[in-house]
Design an enzyme around this catalytic site. Sequence first.
Site, short mmCIF file in Angstrom:
data_model
loop_
_atom_site.label_atom_id
_atom_site.label_comp_id
_atom_site.label_asym_id
_atom_site.label_seq_id
_atom_site.Cartn_x
_atom_site.Cartn_y
_atom_site.Cartn_z
N SER A 152 1.57 -0.47 2.81
CA SER A 152 1.16 -0.74 1.43
C SER A 152 1.33 0.44 0.48
O SER A 152 1.13 0.28 -0.73
CB SER A 152 -0.29 -1.22 1.39
OG SER A 152 -0.38 -2.55 1.83
N LYS A 170 3.43 -0.19 -2.57
CA LYS A 170 2.93 -0.75 -3.82
C LYS A 170 2.94 0.28 -4.96
O LYS A 170 2.89 -0.09 -6.14
CB LYS A 170 1.53 -1.30 -3.62
CG LYS A 170 1.46 -2.52 -2.69
CD LYS A 170 0.04 -3.04 -2.55
CE LYS A 170 -0.02 -4.33 -1.74
NZ LYS A 170 0.05 -4.11 -0.29
N SER A 201 -5.28 -3.49 -2.70
CA SER A 201 -4.03 -3.62 -1.96
C SER A 201 -3.63 -5.08 -1.76
O SER A 201 -3.18 -5.48 -0.68
CB SER A 201 -4.12 -2.91 -0.60
OG SER A 201 -2.82 -2.65 -0.10
#
Length: 313
Positions: A66, A69, A130
Amino acid sequence: MLKLIKQRLVWGLVLTATVSGVLSCNVAAHATSSKADEVKAAYVMDAKSGQVVYAQNADQKLPIASLSKLMTLYLVERAIEHGQIKWTDAVPIRKNVRKMATSATLSVMPMPAKETFTVRELFAATLVGSSNSGAIALGEYVAGSNDKFIKLMNQQASKWHLDASFISASGLDNTDLKNYDLKIKGTSDQDQNLVSARAVTTIAQHLIDAYPDVIQVANQRSVKIHKYTVPTSVEILKGAEYYDPRVPVDGLKTGYTNQAGACLVATYRQNGHRMIATTLGGAWQFTANNTWRCVAVYGEQQLAADAQNDRAV
């Protein structure tokens, strides 16, 4: 099982001060107390000057989960800056993305068809909580489709001369994405985002430098979106139980998949400097924050030593 792993990851990421008396860390010598304390790569830099104060396997391309991102959010901010989208826009969300939002293991917030979400809301859910579905929906809104957004991610990485390759706006790998019709044509069922520690730290640097408002968003222990409370996984922020005043973190992002292990990019101010520290590939639940803390503290010591040497000259 995956939900349990995620819970363990969160607790692993918060164990900063409490593990300092249990696990030894000698980052300068690259020594660790056991395999459990190791990470695959680490990088610490001054966000303003770009001065590198610590690097370990910094140019090895690794899964970053993640942390991906951060690139997605940079491109969202850029689209807003250029007038392509607005914070208040309602984001169209495709059925497959809403379906992902119902997953107990892949989602932090449902996205029922009867509800609309703005760019600002999905941005906060993506950065703080997230949200995988939030990241994908934002990417599709910016570029018009998932495939086009992935191209934007790779184009931006190339523009910055980064050693990075993206197949996902969220950081999920194709083992999950293929179940939601989000696998990029030409990629294998096992493909995933691969980015070096130096590169992901540089992405964070660009994000913070161009759009410092992200720190205010990230420096929250939870965000309320509609009726949903979305907690952060960066539980080393001020006010949290495991906050360490030696490394006063005020953002940014965690990441975890089975392939990537525990990953963390965090930013903090120390001695007037905005610092960014990254660790990738933590082997178990203690690793990410314990080793990250060691890396960050060592980086600060190096920065102070460099400043002392400059004064001596």
